[in-house]
Enzyme design. Structure first.
Site, mmCIF file in Angstrom:
data_model
loop_
_atom_site.group_PDB
_atom_site.id
_atom_site.type_symbol
_atom_site.label_atom_id
_atom_site.label_comp_id
_atom_site.label_asym_id
_atom_site.label_seq_id
_atom_site.Cartn_x
_atom_site.Cartn_y
_atom_site.Cartn_z
ATOM 1 N N ARG A 165 -11.003 -0.642 -0.324
ATOM 2 C CA ARG A 165 -10.395 0.681 -0.283
ATOM 3 C C ARG A 165 -10.870 1.509 -1.476
ATOM 4 O O ARG A 165 -11.402 0.976 -2.449
ATOM 5 C CB ARG A 165 -8.868 0.574 -0.309
ATOM 6 C CG ARG A 165 -8.245 0.028 0.955
ATOM 7 C CD ARG A 165 -6.755 -0.226 0.804
ATOM 8 N NE ARG A 165 -6.468 -1.331 -0.096
ATOM 9 C CZ ARG A 165 -5.241 -1.744 -0.429
ATOM 10 N NH1 ARG A 165 -4.186 -1.099 0.053
ATOM 11 N NH2 ARG A 165 -5.072 -2.768 -1.236
ATOM 12 N N LYS B 210 -5.759 -0.265 -6.507
ATOM 13 C CA LYS B 210 -5.102 -1.427 -7.094
ATOM 14 C C LYS B 210 -5.041 -1.325 -8.610
ATOM 15 O O LYS B 210 -5.734 -0.538 -9.243
ATOM 16 C CB LYS B 210 -5.835 -2.710 -6.692
ATOM 17 C CG LYS B 210 -5.736 -3.026 -5.202
ATOM 18 C CD LYS B 210 -4.290 -3.160 -4.726
ATOM 19 C CE LYS B 210 -3.603 -4.387 -5.307
ATOM 20 N NZ LYS B 210 -2.208 -4.513 -4.812
ATOM 21 N N TYR C 288 -1.419 1.704 -7.396
ATOM 22 C CA TYR C 288 -0.446 0.621 -7.290
ATOM 23 C C TYR C 288 -0.506 -0.209 -8.570
ATOM 24 O O TYR C 288 -1.594 -0.513 -9.073
ATOM 25 C CB TYR C 288 -0.760 -0.286 -6.093
ATOM 26 C CG TYR C 288 -0.463 0.329 -4.743
ATOM 27 C CD1 TYR C 288 0.841 0.618 -4.360
ATOM 28 C CD2 TYR C 288 -1.488 0.611 -3.853
ATOM 29 C CE1 TYR C 288 1.118 1.183 -3.128
ATOM 30 C CE2 TYR C 288 -1.224 1.173 -2.612
ATOM 31 C CZ TYR C 288 0.088 1.456 -2.261
ATOM 32 O OH TYR C 288 0.357 2.020 -1.035
ATOM 33 N N HIS D 76 2.583 -2.748 -9.524
ATOM 34 C CA HIS D 76 3.349 -3.980 -9.329
ATOM 35 C C HIS D 76 3.530 -4.728 -10.649
ATOM 36 O O HIS D 76 3.205 -5.912 -10.785
ATOM 37 C CB HIS D 76 2.652 -4.885 -8.292
ATOM 38 C CG HIS D 76 2.531 -4.258 -6.938
ATOM 39 N ND1 HIS D 76 3.621 -4.011 -6.125
ATOM 40 C CD2 HIS D 76 1.448 -3.802 -6.246
ATOM 41 C CE1 HIS D 76 3.220 -3.442 -4.997
ATOM 42 N NE2 HIS D 76 1.910 -3.290 -5.057
ATOM 43 N N GLU E 129 3.976 2.454 -5.762
ATOM 44 C CA GLU E 129 5.050 1.723 -5.086
ATOM 45 C C GLU E 129 6.449 2.093 -5.562
ATOM 46 O O GLU E 129 7.440 1.718 -4.931
ATOM 47 C CB GLU E 129 4.842 0.199 -5.214
ATOM 48 C CG GLU E 129 5.133 -0.392 -6.589
ATOM 49 C CD GLU E 129 3.952 -0.324 -7.545
ATOM 50 O OE1 GLU E 129 4.058 -0.892 -8.635
ATOM 51 O OE2 GLU E 129 2.920 0.306 -7.191
ATOM 52 N N SER F 86 2.514 -0.838 3.746
ATOM 53 C CA SER F 86 3.457 -1.827 4.284
ATOM 54 C C SER F 86 3.303 -1.945 5.787
ATOM 55 O O SER F 86 3.398 -3.043 6.351
ATOM 56 C CB SER F 86 4.896 -1.434 3.931
ATOM 57 O OG SER F 86 5.112 -1.479 2.531
ATOM 58 N N VAL G 245 3.944 -11.472 2.273
ATOM 59 C CA VAL G 245 3.505 -10.127 1.911
ATOM 60 C C VAL G 245 4.111 -9.704 0.582
ATOM 61 O O VAL G 245 3.608 -8.794 -0.084
ATOM 62 C CB VAL G 245 3.868 -9.127 3.030
ATOM 63 C CG1 VAL G 245 3.323 -7.739 2.735
ATOM 64 C CG2 VAL G 245 3.319 -9.613 4.376
ATOM 65 N N ALA G 246 5.177 -10.373 0.156
ATOM 66 C CA ALA G 246 5.830 -10.050 -1.112
ATOM 67 C C ALA G 246 5.105 -10.636 -2.314
ATOM 68 O O ALA G 246 5.587 -10.516 -3.445
ATOM 69 C CB ALA G 246 7.281 -10.550 -1.097
ATOM 70 N N ASP H 14 2.630 -9.705 -4.061
ATOM 71 C CA ASP H 14 2.287 -8.804 -5.162
ATOM 72 C C ASP H 14 3.487 -8.462 -6.028
ATOM 73 O O ASP H 14 3.336 -7.874 -7.103
ATOM 74 C CB ASP H 14 1.589 -7.530 -4.658
ATOM 75 C CG ASP H 14 2.369 -6.814 -3.574
ATOM 76 O OD1 ASP H 14 3.549 -7.160 -3.357
ATOM 77 O OD2 ASP H 14 1.795 -5.915 -2.939
ATOM 78 N N ASN I 68 -3.637 -8.056 -1.684
ATOM 79 C CA ASN I 68 -4.167 -6.762 -1.246
ATOM 80 C C ASN I 68 -4.623 -6.862 0.208
ATOM 81 O O ASN I 68 -5.760 -6.556 0.552
ATOM 82 C CB ASN I 68 -5.306 -6.290 -2.152
ATOM 83 C CG ASN I 68 -6.477 -7.260 -2.221
ATOM 84 O OD1 ASN I 68 -6.293 -8.469 -2.213
ATOM 85 N ND2 ASN I 68 -7.689 -6.735 -2.290
#
Length: 363
Positions: free
Chosen positions: A15, A74, A93, A95, A117, A134, A267-268, A270, A300
């Site tokens: 991306r 990222k 992002y 995190h 986020e 998401s 998926v959690a 990160d 990612n």
């Protein structure tokens, strides 16, 4: 304002922070965008596309980073820490709850770091910059889960949709938010047996209007999680507490009780992950087997579909990027949603949720 768009450095992250169409909007607003060469190639955007849109193509990451505003996808990796500058604006992002070193580095650098986020609006669409990714991650979770259930990939050899005379596979989803809802859509479409567990009864009621009897909706507690997880062919972790680490909902002991060759996609990851045995992986090495269960922990996931993901992300981020470009840090004063995205400023950790994770870093 000068805006930099570096090429992403995370493993197989294709991306890019700004698409050519976004660059054109910024250029028409009087801003200059500096795009590192080949930054958009993986997403299907050539340097020429950016040049036509009005961007200047620069040969090095330093040339892209050395700008007033840096727009990424990222979080900065260790190799990029040297580019962080005092009073620079970083929009990406982050995190931080899952990365103490990055948090400390951002504080020490003096940068102003705003995380996609944690940008938060009132109302139903509370996390507008997290939602598009998401949606993609939720859909990919079942797509990848189905792949790794294949025997050649280390899985049980289960076809989620089954066939006449053979029952379908079972997908258990922890969390009924955006990720969980999108995962359920794909799982239902494949013909799987689907369960969603969530602690929010109102959310479960909404999901009933969406899925009817096609999905079994269960209130989430330890007993119900234990029963569901043991029977799962594919377990999808989709728990989100904005800005905080995800709670551990599935212990190692419970993973041991899953059938050999079952698959977990968290998926959690990160935000620290909600499965005790799961650790971050990468697109190059996406899975490992532990306690007989295949674990997928790529943080990612949307990077696997960069053409779609870049455009979906830009559709949501561009208005905020334009505001930051027009007003600089003053944009935080006029846009409350953007202000909630602020994580680090003036060498201080300022986001309340991240402060709870790292109280010793609060000055």
């Amino acid at each position: 304002m000068e805006i930099g768009v570096p090429k992403e450095t995370k493993d197989q992250e294709f991306r890019v922070g700004l698409s050519p169409s976004s660059v054109r909007v910024l250029q028409e607003s009087g801003h200059q965008v500096f795009v590192q060469t080949e930054a958009g190639t993986g997403a299907g955007f050539a340097d020429e596309d950016y040049s036509i849109a009005g961007a200047k193509i620069v040969p090095t990451p330093e040339a892209a980073w050395n700008r007033e505003l840096v727009v990424k996808v990222k979080e900065p990796l260790a190799s990029e820490y040297k580019f962080l500058q005092k009073n620079q604006l970083l929009f990406t992002y982050l995190h931080l709850a899952a990365d103490r070193l990055l948090t400390e580095t951002l504080i020490d650098s003096g940068i102003c770091a705003i995380a996609y986020e944690t940008v938060e609006q009132p109302g139903a669409n509370r996390l507008p910059l997290l939602t598009p990714m998401s949606i993609i991650a939720g859909r990919l979770a079942v797509q990848f889960g189905a792949r790794f259930l294949e025997r050649q990939q280390g899985g049980r050899g289960v076809l989620l949709g089954g066939v006449p005379g053979v029952k379908p596979g079972k997908v258990v989803i922890l969390g009924g938010g955006v990720v969980g809802t999108e995962a359920a859509k794909i799982a239902v479409g494949m013909g799987a047996i689907v369960q969603i567990l969530d602690v929010n009864v109102e959310r479960l009621s909404y999901l009933e209007t969406l899925f009817g009897s096609r999905v079994e909706l269960i209130y989430s507690n330890s007993a119900h999680i234990e029963t569901a997880v043991k029977e799962a062919d594919l377990l999808v972790g989709s728990v989100l507490i904005p800005g905080r680490k995800a709670p551990i909902l599935v212990s190692r002991e419970l993973v041991k009780q899953m059938r050999p060759g079952s698959v977990i996609v968290d998926v959690a990851v990160d935000q620290g992950g909600c499965i005790e045995t799961l650790r971050p992986t990468s697109h190059t090495h996406p899975v490992y087997t532990e306690e007989g269960v295949v674990h997928y922990g790529v943080p990612n996931m949307p990077g696997a579909v960069p053409w779609t993901a870049t455009q979906a992300l830009n559709n949501s981020t561009l208005p905020y990027v334009v505001q930051l470009a027009n007003l600089g840090v003053k944009a935080l004063d006029v846009n409350p949603a953007l202000a909630k995205g602020l994580n680090v400023q003036n060498r201080r950790l300022v986001h309340p949720a991240v402060q709870e994770v790292f109280p010793d870093l609060v000055s």
